[in-house]
Design an enzyme around this catalytic site. Structure first.
Site, PDB file in Angstrom:
ATOM      1  N   ASP A 180     -10.134   3.901  10.398  1.00 16.29           N
ATOM      2  CA  ASP A 180      -9.933   3.536   8.996  1.00 16.29           C
ATOM      3  C   ASP A 180     -10.606   2.203   8.703  1.00 16.29           C
ATOM      4  O   ASP A 180     -10.018   1.311   8.079  1.00 16.29           O
ATOM      5  CB  ASP A 180      -8.448   3.471   8.671  1.00 16.29           C
ATOM      6  CG  ASP A 180      -8.176   3.550   7.156  1.00 16.29           C
ATOM      7  OD1 ASP A 180      -9.083   3.999   6.424  1.00 16.29           O
ATOM      8  OD2 ASP A 180      -7.077   3.167   6.732  1.00 16.29           O
ATOM      9  N   GLY A 227       0.821  -1.194   0.000  1.00 18.51           N
ATOM     10  CA  GLY A 227       0.000   0.000   0.000  1.00 18.51           C
ATOM     11  C   GLY A 227       0.855   1.244   0.000  1.00 18.51           C
ATOM     12  O   GLY A 227       2.076   1.188  -0.212  1.00 18.51           O
TER      13      GLY A 227
END
Length: 746
Positions: free
Chosen positions: A136, A23
């Protein structure tokens, strides 16, 4: 995916095997510990390693992940936030992310969607209880493991009592799943921001798109802050709950605990998307009734026919906002559902209610004795270490109740008032699932675990204690591999006046007189195998598996041997198709549930095996479907209690379903039979009583402790002393009441 050129060979001493993904902030690798345990190692990208602000964030991530490691998250194994290139290793959770699953199969529906909603709410509950806000929650941070959803990646989480770190010039989060306050005032983000994110995630899981989707991230963020959500394609049964989560104001959203009440009251099958509102759930019906009633009239009574009520009506509020109304809605839902869930409460109405007295419990047998002077009680048993989240297990002998587990080798408690006669403590870290061994007329046997830093003591041992005086009589080192062989943790058993254990080297069975400790016999395991003792009525068997299968924690080829209780001599081998879990005895035959495997993960139970000890013949039956949950057996019937509270009774001779009943006791273990009822209980101490004949709901109790409800394979937590029901809950909580007069539920 395989490693790439330039990837390190190891991180922090953990050899890397493959890439799991990459990521914006780091790359995650699959690695192994020295013992072969799979771990996921997150390595921060080099460009961030010199960023002091980012390093602070990573330290916070490690601290948050350590703080919330539990049943619904990935436990931290190791970390070095101060390394030249910071990294963190967590337990590897096998399974696709929710994002991957949706991309491959499309939106979820029915029971699968309900399970996801409850599992994620439970995960947030445990995260919030330790004072952490995730911030998140999104599909790529949810892993769908065989045991249920797991929440990962605490990269931008924070402890509630810490200042929020806001990186200059950056929006930290994922706009489609962020709350309005995250986008407007991130320093004020609290736990109900995660509730908003959960609402958006459930919409995405149910429909394949978010409630605020737009053509760009900027427009999406604008929609989150200013516009109403698009919920037309969300199943009507879930829509009302999601609406309450998506209130623009944090104070207008339910807490996670309150949300769980609403989610658990949803029907077991949510159905598909319904833009017209047909087939609304009990929760929606209650919301509609409550809204209509707030003007002048009370909430209408619950229909007497649960089948008709489950079908639901369209209602008048579907598609409208619930802003400012979730609190009365919740109160109405609880009032209708009681604490036992909608189905339970409706059945209770039909059975006469649960008034705390004999009313509504007339099917309970009144012949069981109540000890003289008994009064309901609740106690906490202190263990050897306060940082061990204990659970006890108990057995009853007359007025004496013996319990053990975690930091308690054993304790004797009076059934009449809960007072402790004596307690033997253990200061070491326990093995999960090892509790009390058992008791004879004069001896109690439990497990003791070595204190950390004590190399002289065996890691674990079986300890015998005088039942009257609490004096230690003897101890013997014990192995701990039975779960890999039998699927259940049972490394020592009491049989008659003897105790049979696995020795410390996991190489033989040993039998001792329970009181004196004198060794009766020692029997080596068959070559190349490891074994565990299995009681079959008055007989004893050894269940064995090959060493390589034990090392892989999956015994696909089980072998049973009858064991002579006097000499320890093993009989002829009986092969059983596995993996198989012994659950009990019916008509003199050992009954095992066969596991359905998907790769190396268990997907539940899909078959039955019956072993005749005399003829050594094994017969097999298929189950109507694959059942997931915790198995048990009593009075000739096999039971599987699912994580969402569904209890199913199965005929061990044919595999046919006798009955099933949806309860509110999620993650229950059981059953225990007595006083005319079957009892199932969870780690929270919530108990449900069902009729053994057809599963008719009798009564349920409120939770008594904070505990995880997602555990599978747990041993029964209920013990009966005559008519007294004694329940072991999390945090060493014990409570007792009269089976004929259960506590009133709130």
């Amino acid at each position: 995916m395989s490693l790439r050129a330039g990837d390190p060979a190891e991180i922090g001493g953990y050899p890397l095997e493959a890439r799991l993904g990459s990521g914006g902030m780091g790359t995650v690798f699959l690695a192994r510990t020295g013992s072969g345990r799979a771990v996921a190692v997150k390595l921060i990208h080099q460009q961030y390693a010199q960023d002091d602000e980012f390093r602070i964030r990573f330290r916070q991530e490690v601290a948050a992940a350590r703080r919330v490691s539990g049943a619904f998250t990935a436990a931290v194994v190791d970390a070095d936030p101060e390394a030249e290139q910071p990294w963190m290793a967590t337990a590897y959770i096998e399974g696709p992310t929710l994002a991957q699953h949706l991309a491959a199969t499309g939106p979820l529906g029915g029971a699968e969607l309900r399970l996801l909603a409850i599992g994620l709410a439970e995960a947030l509950r445990d995260i919030h209880r330790v004072g952490v806000v995730h911030r998140d929650l999104k599909p790529s941070n949810v892993v769908l493991s065989p045991e249920g959803p797991r929440v990962i990646d605490f990269g931008i989480s924070r402890a509630v009592d810490q200042e929020t770190l806001t990186m200059t010039g950056r929006v930290i989060g994922t706009p489609p799943f962020m709350s309005p306050e995250q986008l407007q005032a991130p320093r004020g983000v609290g736990p109900r921001s995660d509730v908003f994110s959960l609402g958006t995630l459930l919409v995405y899981a149910a429909t394949g798109h978010g409630p605020f989707d737009a053509g760009s991230p900027h427009m999406t963020a604008y929609q989150v802050v200013h516009e109403e959500p698009s919920l037309g394609a969300v199943p009507a049964a879930l829509r009302a709950v999601v609406e309450s989560c998506l209130d623009k104001e944090p104070s207008g959203r339910p807490s996670v605990d309150e949300l769980l009440v609403l989610l658990r009251d949803l029907p077991s099958d949510l159905g598909g998307a319904d833009t017209n509102g047909a087939g609304a759930s009990r929760t929606r019906d209650v919301i509609t009734q409550n809204h209509s009633a707030t003007r002048a009239t009370p909430v209408p009574a619950v229909p007497a026919d649960p089948a008709a009520h489950d079908a639901g009506s369209a209602g008048t509020l579907i598609g409208r906002r619930l802003r400012g109304r979730w609190r009365p809605v919740l109160a109405a839902a609880v009032a209708v559902a009681a604490i036992g869930g909608g189905v339970a409460a409706l059945n209770a109405v039909r059975a006469g209610g649960n008034g705390g007295g004999d009313k509504g419990n007339r099917v309970l047998a009144s012949g069981a004795a109540l000890p003289d002077g008994f009064r309901p009680w609740r106690k906490t048993v202190l263990g050897g270490r306060e940082d061990i989240p204990d659970e006890l297990r108990c057995v009853a002998r007359g007025d004496a109740v013996y319990c053990g587990g975690g930091g308690v080798v054993a304790t004797r408690i009076r059934a009449t008032d809960g007072s402790q006669v004596w307690t033997a403590k253990s200061s070491g870290v326990p093995v999960q699932g090892l509790y009390l061994v058992g008791a004879t007329d004069d001896t109690v046997l439990g497990y003791r675990f070595a204190a950390e830093g004590d190399p002289q003591a065996p890691p674990q041992e079986v300890v015998a204690i005088d039942a009257d005086k609490g004096r230690e009589l003897w101890s013997a080192p014990s192995g701990a591999q039975s779960r890999a062989v039998t699927g259940r943790t049972q490394d020592a058993i009491v049989t008659g006046s003897a105790v049979v254990t696995v020795d410390a080297s996991n190489s033989r069975l040993e039998a001792r007189d329970a009181h004196s400790g004198a060794v009766s016999w020692r029997t080596p395991f068959p070559a190349g195998t490891q074994c565990a003792p299995v009681p079959v009525g008055a007989r004893l068997f050894a269940m064995c598996a090959r060493n390589d299968e034990v090392d892989a924690s999956l015994a696909r080829h089980a072998t049973l041997y009858a064991v002579d209780r006097d000499s320890g001599t093993l009989g002829e081998a009986i092969a059983v198709d596995g993996p198989a879990v012994p659950v009990g005895v019916a008509d003199g035959r050992l009954v095992l549930l066969q596991e359905h495997m998907e790769g190396t993960a268990s997907a539940g139970y899909d078959g039955l095996a019956r072993v005749d000890p005399t003829s050594r013949k094994v017969t097999y039956s298929r189950l109507p479907r694959t059942y997931t949950g915790t198995p048990g057996m009593v009075d000739g019937t096999v039971y599987v209690s699912g994580q969402t509270g569904l209890v199913t009774a199965l005929d061990p001779a044919t595999g046919r379903k006798k009955w099933s009943r949806q309860t509110s006791v999620e993650g229950a273990s059981g059953p225990v039979a007595g006083a005319g009822a079957l009892y199932f209980s969870s780690a929270t101490g919530r108990v449900v009583a069902l009729s053994p004949n057809d599963g008719t709901f009798l009564w349920t109790t409120d939770p008594q402790a904070d505990g995880l409800t997602g555990e599978r394979g747990a041993s029964p937590r209920v013990t009966l002393a005559g008519r007294v029901v004694i329940v072991a809950a999390d945090q060493n909580t014990l409570f007792a009441f009269d089976a004929m007069k259960p506590p009133k539920s709130s």
